[in-house]
Design a protein around this motif. Sequence first.
Motif, short mmCIF file in Angstrom:
data_model
loop_
_atom_site.label_atom_id
_atom_site.label_comp_id
_atom_site.label_asym_id
_atom_site.label_seq_id
_atom_site.Cartn_x
_atom_site.Cartn_y
_atom_site.Cartn_z
N CYS A 136 -26.58 0.02 -36.43
CA CYS A 136 -27.17 -0.76 -37.51
C CYS A 136 -27.17 -2.27 -37.23
O CYS A 136 -26.50 -2.76 -36.32
CB CYS A 136 -26.41 -0.49 -38.81
SG CYS A 136 -24.62 -0.79 -38.69
N ARG A 142 -26.98 -6.02 -39.53
CA ARG A 142 -26.62 -6.58 -40.82
C ARG A 142 -27.81 -7.34 -41.43
O ARG A 142 -28.49 -8.07 -40.74
CB ARG A 142 -25.42 -7.54 -40.66
CG ARG A 142 -24.85 -8.05 -41.97
CD ARG A 142 -23.88 -9.18 -41.71
NE ARG A 142 -22.60 -8.72 -41.21
CZ ARG A 142 -21.50 -8.62 -41.97
NH1 ARG A 142 -21.54 -8.94 -43.25
NH2 ARG A 142 -20.36 -8.21 -41.43
N LYS A 147 -25.27 -6.28 -46.32
CA LYS A 147 -25.49 -4.85 -46.13
C LYS A 147 -25.84 -4.58 -44.67
O LYS A 147 -26.12 -5.49 -43.90
CB LYS A 147 -26.61 -4.35 -47.05
CG LYS A 147 -26.31 -4.50 -48.53
CD LYS A 147 -27.47 -4.01 -49.38
CE LYS A 147 -27.17 -4.15 -50.87
NZ LYS A 147 -28.31 -3.67 -51.71
N TRP A 148 -25.81 -3.29 -44.31
CA TRP A 148 -26.21 -2.86 -42.97
C TRP A 148 -27.28 -1.80 -43.09
O TRP A 148 -27.20 -0.92 -43.95
CB TRP A 148 -25.02 -2.28 -42.19
CG TRP A 148 -23.92 -3.26 -41.93
CD1 TRP A 148 -23.74 -4.04 -40.82
CD2 TRP A 148 -22.81 -3.56 -42.79
NE1 TRP A 148 -22.62 -4.80 -40.94
CE2 TRP A 148 -22.02 -4.54 -42.13
CE3 TRP A 148 -22.41 -3.11 -44.05
CZ2 TRP A 148 -20.86 -5.05 -42.70
CZ3 TRP A 148 -21.26 -3.62 -44.62
CH2 TRP A 148 -20.50 -4.58 -43.94
N PHE A 149 -28.28 -1.88 -42.20
CA PHE A 149 -29.36 -0.90 -42.20
C PHE A 149 -29.48 -0.28 -40.81
O PHE A 149 -29.34 -0.97 -39.79
CB PHE A 149 -30.68 -1.54 -42.62
CG PHE A 149 -30.75 -1.87 -44.08
CD1 PHE A 149 -31.32 -0.97 -44.97
CD2 PHE A 149 -30.23 -3.06 -44.56
CE1 PHE A 149 -31.37 -1.25 -46.33
CE2 PHE A 149 -30.28 -3.36 -45.91
CZ PHE A 149 -30.83 -2.45 -46.81
N GLU A 209 -30.00 2.36 -45.66
CA GLU A 209 -28.81 1.53 -45.70
C GLU A 209 -27.61 2.36 -45.26
O GLU A 209 -27.48 3.53 -45.63
CB GLU A 209 -28.58 0.98 -47.10
CG GLU A 209 -27.35 0.08 -47.21
CD GLU A 209 -27.07 -0.39 -48.63
OE1 GLU A 209 -25.96 -0.92 -48.86
OE2 GLU A 209 -27.94 -0.21 -49.51
N CYS A 242 -24.17 3.20 -45.98
CA CYS A 242 -23.29 3.08 -47.14
C CYS A 242 -22.65 4.44 -47.40
O CYS A 242 -22.95 5.42 -46.71
CB CYS A 242 -24.07 2.61 -48.37
SG CYS A 242 -25.42 3.72 -48.85
#
Length: 264
Positions: free
Chosen positions: A145, A147, A151-153, A166, A168
């Motif tokens: 991922c 950032r 958040k991280w995708f 995402e 999560c």
Amino acid sequence: MSPSATSRKSVFRPCIDLHEGQVKQIVGGTLSDHNIAGLKTNFVTSQSAGDFAHLYRENGLEGGHIIKLGPRNDAAANEALAAWPGGLQIGGGINDKNAKEWLQAGASKVIVTSHLFPDAKFSMNRLQSISSIVGKDKLVVDVSCRRRGDKWFVAMNKWQDITDMEVCKESLDFLSEYCSEFLIHAADVEGLCQGIDQDLVTRLGEWTRIPTTYAGGAKDISDLDLVERLSNGRVDLTFGSSLDIFGGILVKFQDLVARHAQSE
């Protein structure tokens, strides 16, 4: 967390990164199909992928992964798998058409990312298909991922394209119904040897329910202790560019081997 959650220790997971048929360590954020001149390589070895597979086998370092970064890596990958049948996972270009072939070639598990995200959008059908073909126990989902803010995708296609997923608790809980492990490169710090993404490792320790390997930025053997503390032992760690077998000067492979032996 319960006391039992702290009983597991984070361990070293080895890697073999292949680019143009050679074992390399690359600054992850510079991989691109469109700007080859911008590629930054920390290390290119004269040793073969099979040599590294032998090294890991001799030292009992299970759970490692081979990542094919682009085309012209199949021969090197097959050499490594032949050197340690059942001892290494493989990722890079894995899909529902070739996954079983790589298992038959000797991979312990297959690692999938880009195939799950046509046009950078998650496909439930593709996840269900490949999981049913190889079996949940043989599938690793790579949720490497980047950032974006706090958040991280998930990033695919050599970490160039940001997907709609995402990273999560909800997404990892969902994915874990179809796979047995996660592999997570923090692409923003991959290859920089400037430290792990502590925020991400902390969150992974809170979110993951299945074995998870983190890669990106590790620069000292004490990072294993740091990952163990931040994740409560739920996340393992890969060392790359900082490691002496990959031309690094910050971490000695034999120190990691000794540490690994103590954790067993």
